[in-house]
Design an enzyme around this catalytic site. Structure first.
Site: not given
Ligand code: IDC
Length: 305
Positions: A141, A229
């Protein structure tokens, strides 16, 4: 019964779609571990077999780079690589697919540790060169001030060629800015090359229609998007569940045959953990051992959701 890998083999990305060896659309689905260093006991073949029994064909191995015990901070690199190896071998033995995730988080700019990432992926692809069931996620991320798509793209353009030396056809998942939400920015200026997918991450109680709209925009422009995710709680990994949004996301993912990994296979005291806190079983969980999100994963993999 044939395993997922026996049936579907080496995967390829065609247009926006992940497809199997026969060119048929194929959905990878399963859990993501929490940080492998924090919950190593869940990286075992019996655990993955339980997931497979539920209908899963994927495990994502999340290796934090900068949090406690991180690969680039105070973690023992050989130990971490050993855990990854246990995970890859267990998944392979079971004919499942497995993602090796370079889990940047507080180290939001992937450029900061780019050289270490290149070294890591060179080692991983050397080791798993012959493994057609391994996918590489190069930056969990990206986030923070100034970490825009151009930054991430430049990083990807350096890491991908390293991976390609030994794994010319492996599927590579590229994180997107803003904690893997800005797939629309990636769609406007994708990385050149084959076998590339882009990560979107959602936490249903936080990320709603606006994020699905970004995904639709990106896919309409031809970007292959992978939900590497997600959970049904809020972005902290904790807090309340939003069942209505969770269902919308699940429907959305299935309509587009998107692959997904659910956060997280552990028994931490947080909503996104799938195993209940007092339960110490590391495989073979019964319904009573599972949290709401654990039961969701089981039902989702079993096709009930
Ligand atoms: C969270 C874990 C939590 C851990 C924390 C570390 O659930 O136990 O203490 O990381 O900072 C992400 C990240 C993922 C986060 C998760 C929930 O990829 O590492 O895990 N999340 O906050 N993106 C959005 C949410």
């Amino acid at each position: 019964m044939a395993t997922a890998f026996e049936k579907h083999g080496a995967l390829s990305v065609r247009g926006t779609q992940l497809t199997d060896k026969d060119g048929q659309p194929f959905q990878l689905k399963g859990p993501s571990t929490l940080g492998i260093v924090w919950y190593p006991e869940y990286i075992n073949q019996a655990a993955f077999e339980t997931i497979r029994n539920w209908g899963g064909n994927l495990i994502r191995l999340a290796m934090y780079t900068a949090e406690d015990g991180g690969y680039l901070t105070d973690g023992d690199q050989d130990y971490l690589k050993g855990l990854l190896d246990t995970g890859v071998k267990a998944a392979t033995e079971l004919g499942m697919y497995v993602i090796i995730d370079w889990h940047i988080l507080s180290d939001g700019n992937p450029q900061t540790n780019k050289e270490e990432a290149k070294k890591f992926f060179a080692e991983m692809t050397e080791k798993y060169a012959g493994y057609d069931n391994v996918l590489y996620e190069i930056c969990n991320e990206p986030n923070g001030e100034g970490v825009d798509w151009a930054t991430v793209k430049a990083y990807a353009e350096e890491v991908i060629p390293v991976i390609r030396k030994k794994a010319p056809k492996a599927v590579i998942i590229i994180g997107t800015p803003n904690w893997s939400q800005d797939v629309d920015h990636a769609a406007d200026d994708p990385v050149a090359g084959e076998q590339l997918m882009y990560a979107v991450h959602y936490y249903a109680a936080t990320h709603k229609q606006y994020l699905r709209d970004k995904v639709s925009y990106a896919m309409d422009k031809g970007l292959p998007v992978f939900i590497s995710e997600y959970s049904n709680c809020d972005a902290s990994g904790n807090g309340d569940l939003d069942e209505e949004e969770a269902r919308k996301w699940a429907e959305f993912a299935d309509e587009r045959c998107m692959s997904y990994a659910q956060w997280n296979l552990a028994n931490r005291d947080e909503t996104s953990s799938m195993v209940k806190v007092p339960c110490t079983k590391t495989s073979g969980w019964e319904d009573d051992d599972l949290t709401e999100t654990g039961l969701w994963m089981k039902k989702r993999l079993g096709g009930e959701i």
